[in-house]
Design a protein around this motif. Structure first.
Motif, short mmCIF file in Angstrom:
data_model
loop_
_atom_site.label_atom_id
_atom_site.label_comp_id
_atom_site.label_asym_id
_atom_site.label_seq_id
_atom_site.Cartn_x
_atom_site.Cartn_y
_atom_site.Cartn_z
N LEU A 37 50.38 52.26 25.47
CA LEU A 37 49.37 52.27 24.39
C LEU A 37 48.61 50.96 24.35
O LEU A 37 47.39 50.94 24.16
N GLU A 38 49.32 49.86 24.53
CA GLU A 38 48.64 48.56 24.53
C GLU A 38 47.62 48.49 25.66
O GLU A 38 46.55 47.91 25.51
N ASP A 39 47.97 49.09 26.80
CA ASP A 39 47.02 49.14 27.91
C ASP A 39 45.76 49.91 27.52
O ASP A 39 44.64 49.49 27.81
N TYR A 41 44.63 50.43 24.50
CA TYR A 41 43.88 49.64 23.51
C TYR A 41 43.02 48.58 24.19
O TYR A 41 41.84 48.42 23.88
N LEU A 42 43.64 47.83 25.11
CA LEU A 42 42.90 46.75 25.78
C LEU A 42 41.73 47.30 26.58
O LEU A 42 40.61 46.77 26.52
N MET A 99 38.57 44.04 36.61
CA MET A 99 40.00 43.81 36.88
C MET A 99 40.85 44.21 35.68
O MET A 99 41.94 44.77 35.84
N LEU A 100 40.35 43.91 34.49
CA LEU A 100 41.10 44.29 33.28
C LEU A 100 41.33 45.80 33.26
O LEU A 100 42.43 46.27 32.96
N ARG A 103 43.90 46.93 35.79
CA ARG A 103 45.28 46.60 35.44
C ARG A 103 45.81 47.41 34.27
O ARG A 103 47.01 47.37 33.99
N THR A 104 44.94 48.10 33.58
CA THR A 104 45.40 48.77 32.36
C THR A 104 45.29 50.30 32.41
O THR A 104 46.00 50.97 31.66
#
Lengths: 130, 311
Positions: A37-39, A41-42, A99-100, A103-104
């Motif tokens: 979930l944090e992924d 969100y980011l 990249m973000l 990675r998510t």
């Protein structure tokens, strides 16, 4: 049959908070882990904030498809070439939006339509219960 | 001249009991006469309390009368176990234990700096209320930055503990439903609490203990062991773009672990020794700082593990 949720929010930071809450609820239904979930969100936060900076938008139109352990998030319609470049152009080993997202989320797609486009983020359940 | 029966347990190489001006120079071999000190914890292991007090007095005099910074640092190191012990009392209130230790360290440093040699009290006696006071002030000043309903604040605090308990138990990051069950809340309440947790402030680990922040001032992070070496290792391999210069060491380290090493937030939490929720806040805050620093995103922030800067 995937479940589809359409959402339209003001193109503001408060609107993004609403998006997070909705995505959290939908992710919970898919038994996503907190890390997953944090992924999400980011990824969505930074994509949409970049979109707000790049495109003159009043409202954000979003669509979420829920499949078997998969959440497919679509945002648009956008016209900014800069946003598209930010999502796709990655300087090696650099922490940029591209990249973000890599990675998510598991996949980043474009849906083109008459000079505009929508951005699709795909996130699969990984860290939750077997 | 003192005979063997008059030998002091702690030799005072400066002869500090003597009148001012009569103290002799400090010699290297004098140090060998000073007993090792493990701080308050060492007392419990049988070390003589009297020895500890004498060493405290010796080091305090070295610092206050002769400006010996090494003596001050030794006192800080010796009394960090006391800070940890006091911080632990407050660790269940929703703040990270390591942050409380750092805040408590400020109180310790203030106590050492302000200690009055003429009052004849023990450093422990003087430092304890200073450390506790600093921690309490932290709770008062660094609380919720926006108004969050009390119920959500309490749930947030419970979630901190629940996540820390569930991750090792499940050997993975918990789901919202698992968190809700463990915290005796609904999934919706958990999601709302997680969202509001982003409104929670945390003291900067780079803040100078004296609040001034000069280059020579050690940051709070410098008083913590453990991760510092890892931070430095990361620094050696990382070239910082302008945006990253605004991040403190821990923030850079956490971003490095998340986006270059590919660790999950739970794994980072375990590696760094803080909670997953705190990692989440630090990542969001760090990325927010980068956005603010970079401003227009024509040139996105760049962090390269090696090589040149790019935009």
């Amino acid at each position: 049959m995937p479940e589809r949720i359409d959402l339209e929010v003001p193109a503001t930071l408060n609107g993004l908070s609403t998006v997070r809450l909705v995505l959290g609820g939908l992710g919970a239904r898919l038994d996503f882990s907190l890390d997953d979930l944090e992924d999400i969100y980011l990824a969505t936060d930074h994509l949409l904030r970049t979109a707000l900076d790049a495109d003159a938008l009043d409202r954000l139109s979003l669509e979420v498809l829920l499949g078997d352990g998969v959440l497919r998030f679509t945002a648009g319609t956008f016209r900014s070439a800069k946003l598209r470049a930010d999502v796709t152009m990655h300087a090696e080993d650099c922490l940029d939006l591209c990249m973000l997202l890599r990675r998510t989320v598991d996949d980043v797609l474009f849906e083109d339509e008459e000079g505009a486009y929508r951005i699709v983020l795909v996130k699969q359940r990984k860290g939750g219960p077997a | 001249m003192s005979g063997p029966d008059e030998r002091r347990v702690v030799k005072d190489p400066l002869d500090l009991e003597a009148a001012p001006g009569q103290a002799r120079a400090f010699a290297a071999d004098d140090e060998q006469e000073v007993p090792a000190h493990g701080g308050p914890a060492a007392d419990a292991q049988g070390r003589g309390r009297e020895d500890s007090e004498k060493l405290d007095q010796y080091l305090l005099r070295r610092y206050h009368l002769y400006g010996d910074r090494a003596a001050r640092e030794q006192l800080i190191t010796m009394y960090l176990p006391l800070v940890r012990s006091l911080a632990r009392r407050y660790a269940s209130r929703g703040e990270q234990f390591d942050d409380l230790v750092q805040v408590g360290a400020i109180g310790l440093i203030k106590a050492i700096d302000r200690f009055d040699l003429s009052r004849g009290v023990e450093l422990t006696t003087y430092a304890t209320p200073n450390i506790v006071g600093e921690i309490k002030r932290y709770f008062r000043d660094k609380g919720w930055s926006v108004r969050v309903p009390r119920g959500l604040q309490e749930l947030n605090i419970r979630l901190n503990k629940v996540i820390d308990e569930l991750v090792p138990k499940l050997q993975r990051s918990p789901t919202i439903n698992e968190l809700a069950e463990a915290a005796n809340a609904t999934p919706e309440q958990v999601l709302e609490a997680l969202e509001t947790s982003q409104a929670y402030n945390s003291v900067s680990l780079q803040a100078s203990p004296n609040g001034e922040g000069g280059e020579e001032d050690a940051g709070l992070i410098d008083y913590l062991g453990g991760e510092e070496e890892a931070y430095d290792t990361m620094e050696d391999r990382t070239t910082l773009a302008p945006g990253f210069a605004k991040l403190d060491k821990r923030e850079r380290y956490i971003l490095h672990l998340r986006f270059f090493e590919g660790l999950t937030q739970s794994q980072i939490a375990e590696r760094v020794g803080i909670s997953q929720m705190h990692v989440s806040r630090l990542i969001r805050r760090s990325l927010e700082k980068l956005r603010e620093e970079i401003g227009e995103l024509d040139a996105p922030p760049v962090l390269r593990p090696s090589g040149d800067l790019r935009r």
